[in-house]
Design an enzyme around this catalytic site. Structure first.
Site, PDB file in Angstrom:
ATOM      1  N   CYS A  95      42.420  46.307  39.188  1.00  0.00           N
ATOM      2  CA  CYS A  95      42.036  46.464  37.787  1.00  0.00           C
ATOM      3  C   CYS A  95      42.616  47.764  37.265  1.00  0.00           C
ATOM      4  CB  CYS A  95      40.513  46.485  37.684  1.00  0.00           C
ATOM      5  SG  CYS A  95      39.880  46.688  36.009  1.00  0.00           S
ATOM      6  N   HIS A 137      38.840  37.252  35.366  1.00  0.00           N
ATOM      7  CA  HIS A 137      38.734  38.709  35.532  1.00  0.00           C
ATOM      8  C   HIS A 137      38.552  39.386  34.171  1.00  0.00           C
ATOM      9  CE1 HIS A 137      39.859  42.620  37.521  1.00  0.00           C
ATOM     10  NE2 HIS A 137      40.124  42.905  36.250  1.00  0.00           N
ATOM     11  N   GLU A 138      39.386  39.022  33.191  1.00  0.00           N
ATOM     12  CA  GLU A 138      39.295  39.630  31.862  1.00  0.00           C
ATOM     13  C   GLU A 138      38.022  39.192  31.142  1.00  0.00           C
ATOM     14  OE1 GLU A 138      41.194  42.101  31.354  1.00  0.00           O
ATOM     15  OE2 GLU A 138      42.502  41.598  33.034  1.00  0.00           O
ATOM     16  N   HIS A 141      35.208  41.313  31.973  1.00  0.00           N
ATOM     17  CA  HIS A 141      35.183  42.567  31.216  1.00  0.00           C
ATOM     18  C   HIS A 141      34.415  42.431  29.904  1.00  0.00           C
ATOM     19  CE1 HIS A 141      37.513  45.456  33.455  1.00  0.00           C
ATOM     20  NE2 HIS A 141      38.510  44.612  33.626  1.00  0.00           N
TER      21      HIS A 141
END
Length: 186
Positions: A95, A137-138, A141
């Site tokens: 990351c 993954h994003e 966030h």
């Protein structure tokens, strides 16, 4: 314009992002700056919280395929993952907000995601493989989660000193970062 990437430990990385609308100020410029920032940092995805904005916006560009065909490139506004399916598989993730730490993370290989693109066209897409992983993954966030939240308690304990060093700015990167706990004496 290349923007500083927020480092591990900043509270914005733990906030659930807010939806935005078509009137969000200078959105096209923000998206262009995010792509500039991501490419400069050699990333494949970047979420708005990583540049200090607690909103539901992220970008993905997996780059060119080995055969020269374009990779998966999208802008995701107000994304919602509707479904995750398949047998979970492990992949070594990193990351931009947590430089120099990589961990094997389990994720399902297939997703269905609903989002608006940069032109406010709504899409629902089935995505698999590496693009699905980058999206997950994003997406984490904008949900206030980090990939380090997915490692075992023992492993996170082992990473604690490295994570503390990152939050204090005791790390070197090739891109601009903003550190939440950097000493003012520097």
């Amino acid at each position: 314009m290349k923007l500083p990437i927020v480092a591990y430990g900043d509270p914005v990385l733990k906030k659930v992002g807010a939806d935005i609308d078509k009137d969000y100020p200078e959105l096209k410029e923000l998206i262009a700056n995010m792509f500039d920032t991501m490419y400069y940092a050699n990333g494949v995805g970047l979420a708005a919280p990583q540049i200090g904005l607690p909103i539901r916006l992220f970008i993905v560009d997996t780059g060119e395929e080995e055969d020269g065909t374009p990779g998966y490139k999208r802008v995701f506004i107000n994304a919602q993952i509707i479904e995750e399916t398949g047998e979970p598989w492990s992949f070594n993730e990193g990351c931009l907000s947590i430089p120099d730490i990589r961990e094997n993370i389990m994720r399902k290989p297939n997703i269905k995601v609903n989002f608006f693109d940069e032109n406010w066209v709504e899409h629902t897409e089935d995505v698999d493989g590496l693009p699905a992983r980058v999206i997950q993954h994003e997406y984490d966030h904008i949900e206030g989660k980090l990939f380090t939240d997915k490692v075992s308690i023992l492993r996170k304990t082992m990473l604690k000193s490295k994570l503390d060093a990152i939050s204090k700015g005791n790390i070197k990167t090739d891109y601009k970062m903003r550190f939440p706990n950097r000493s003012k004496k520097r």
